[in-house]
Design an enzyme around this catalytic site. Sequence first.
Site, PDB file in Angstrom:
ATOM      1  N   HIS A 157      31.736  34.254  39.459  1.00  0.00           N
ATOM      2  CA  HIS A 157      32.313  33.508  38.071  1.00  0.00           C
ATOM      3  C   HIS A 157      31.712  34.404  37.030  1.00  0.00           C
ATOM      4  O   HIS A 157      30.735  34.040  36.391  1.00  0.00           O
ATOM      5  CB  HIS A 157      31.842  32.049  37.938  1.00  0.00           C
ATOM      6  CG  HIS A 157      32.360  31.245  39.082  1.00  0.00           C
ATOM      7  ND1 HIS A 157      33.490  30.591  38.776  1.00  0.00           N
ATOM      8  CD2 HIS A 157      31.959  31.159  40.393  1.00  0.00           C
ATOM      9  CE1 HIS A 157      33.718  29.776  39.893  1.00  0.00           C
ATOM     10  NE2 HIS A 157      32.964  30.234  40.862  1.00  0.00           N
ATOM     11  N   GLU A 196      32.773  34.320  33.959  1.00  0.00           N
ATOM     12  CA  GLU A 196      32.714  33.517  32.850  1.00  0.00           C
ATOM     13  C   GLU A 196      31.329  32.858  32.538  1.00  0.00           C
ATOM     14  O   GLU A 196      31.060  32.767  31.192  1.00  0.00           O
ATOM     15  CB  GLU A 196      33.866  32.573  32.971  1.00  0.00           C
ATOM     16  CG  GLU A 196      33.438  31.241  34.118  1.00  0.00           C
ATOM     17  CD  GLU A 196      34.088  31.672  35.413  1.00  0.00           C
ATOM     18  OE1 GLU A 196      34.337  32.732  35.632  1.00  0.00           O
ATOM     19  OE2 GLU A 196      34.275  30.820  36.310  1.00  0.00           O
ATOM     20  N   CYS A 203      37.146  33.081  41.989  1.00  0.00           N
ATOM     21  CA  CYS A 203      36.350  32.331  43.113  1.00  0.00           C
ATOM     22  C   CYS A 203      37.416  31.873  43.994  1.00  0.00           C
ATOM     23  O   CYS A 203      37.974  32.725  44.867  1.00  0.00           O
ATOM     24  CB  CYS A 203      35.480  31.391  42.717  1.00  0.00           C
ATOM     25  SG  CYS A 203      34.131  30.804  43.876  1.00  0.00           S
TER      26      CYS A 203
HETATM   27  N1  GLN Z   1      36.250  26.166  47.198  1.00  0.00           N
HETATM   28  C1  GLN Z   1      35.951  27.577  47.358  1.00  0.00           C
HETATM   29  C2  GLN Z   1      34.305  27.674  48.110  1.00  0.00           C
HETATM   30  O1  GLN Z   1      33.442  26.681  48.250  1.00  0.00           O
HETATM   31  C3  GLN Z   1      35.648  28.094  46.247  1.00  0.00           C
HETATM   32  C4  GLN Z   1      34.524  27.578  45.045  1.00  0.00           C
HETATM   33  C5  GLN Z   1      35.058  27.939  43.830  1.00  0.00           C
HETATM   34  O2  GLN Z   1      35.942  28.233  43.358  1.00  0.00           O
HETATM   35  N2  GLN Z   1      33.828  27.695  42.710  1.00  0.00           N
HETATM   36  O3  GLN Z   1      34.244  28.823  48.481  1.00  0.00           O
END
Ligand code: GLN
Length: 543
Positions: free
Chosen positions: A508, A510, A383
């Site tokens: 994600h 995970e 992410c």
């Molecule tokens: N801050 C980034 C976004 O909002 C990544 C979010 C995250 O890593 N969950 O896109």
Amino acid sequence: MVTKFTFVSGGVMSGIGKGVTTASLGKILQVRGFKVTAVKIDPYLNVDAGTMNPIAHGEVFVTEDGGEIDMDIGTYERFLDINIPKDHNMTTGQVYLSVIDQERRGDFLGKCVQIIPHITDEIKRRMGEIAARNNVDVALVEIGGTVGDIESLPFLEAARQMRLEQGHENVIYAHVTLVPVVDVVGEQKTKPTQHSVQELRRIGIQPDIIVARSKKPLLTDPKRKIALFCNVEERAVFTSPDLKTVYETPLVLDQQGLGDYLTERLKLQKRKPDWSSWEKTVNSFVSPEHEVKIAICGKYAELADSYVSVNEALRHAAASCNSRLSIDWIETETFEDKEANLQTLLRFDGVLVPGGFGARGTEGKIAAINYARLKDLPFLGICLGFQLAIVAFARSIGLEAANSTEIDSDSPNPVIDLMPEQREVGYKGATMRLGAHEIIISQGTIAEKLYRARRVYERHRHRYELNPKYADQLTKAGMVFSAKSGDARRMEILELHDKYFHFATQFHGEFKSRPSKPSPPYYGFIKACLDRKQGKTKPEFWK
Ligand code: GLN
């Protein structure tokens, strides 16, 4: 089908493993062929965990249907290998919001709206809905907090009423407590357990089962004492001792007869458990042959509890590669002070940059990703880690001021930008791009090798994305976007083919990793770390 309920409450203090106990009770029933689901009650006023600080409260877990919820749901999913919907995380905020909404609509005209019966009725209505929708033999309901908290009283009261209304064999209570050892003699102290059960009985709940967390198995005397003072049968007092892996807990509890007691008490058919596949999973965690050392780059303050699922996914991947995992948290702000500090990364087999929000510490993370790329250390980005890998790469191909607009809103090269549909969003609750979305993987890529599929679904939680204006330029410079969103608008995976393993995902992985089914990106990362360590010219899956 009548769904039976098992409520799990906690005493003495928080953090003693109520979640693992709840998941273990579920597993014990599951290996006997019963269908189960699990519910987590969080007595705080937030509507969901999405707006809570993960540093204080622990990780925000994301469900398939886009819920931002309590991390215990993640434990249930990993143990039970089921996807749990977001409405299985019930909070005081949700319950009050809907009762107040009904009151405003005029549903209670003329009545005084009260905690009993209106709030408790709403809690029971929600339980009933979950039972009706899931068609399971048993629903396990964990009540967050510790008995004696003001906030959890309405939930315990609803649980008490449910036994009265649905019958002794359809609603039971398990209480998880702590049995500490304080003196040099090593005596197991039962008084805190006695007090917390007294508190529970004052509310009108007599526990049927006690699970005592203690370092070592309970000795006969303390066990008898707990039974006598807490008014439970001695055979219904169980110990959950410290173990090599939490995944061993259901086995250890069942060996003490918990499964038989549970089925007897719930008047379920007595069945022989089949632990064979779970035992295999547990063994893969207990006696690995190799070792893999991973650096997770972040802010110290974030640490382990805010990344439980990342930790678990790495563990699942390591176990399936027959290896022990060691994780070090590396403070990336030290990379901002002094470049030489980056050399500490060379002690590791691989570098992971997890998700995150906000600007602080990002330059250090970018430096870490850049270093991993230059030194050809296996790298996995998740992410924010995906977004910063793009920033680092863009800077290396001449876009020197490249950045994410989350970090620098005036960047002349905004390679990562807010998603267009996010521009109008004012409310912070549940407004990110959330939950499972379709992902289409390109042929002949590492992603395809790892997933062995062309269409998959992975869970998301973000507001920013690769700015499509830069996709061509990055691709020409060698960055391979090997997967896109179902509508082809969004880049979901990046990989660099001239590196040993440089791989990152906008989603994600995970959140869907399970003990014997590791998330493919995590598996690929760990396997690459091991293959490189063993001197293989390429990771085995990339042939
Ligand atoms: N801050 C980034 C976004 O909002 C990544 C979010 C995250 O890593 N969950 O896109």
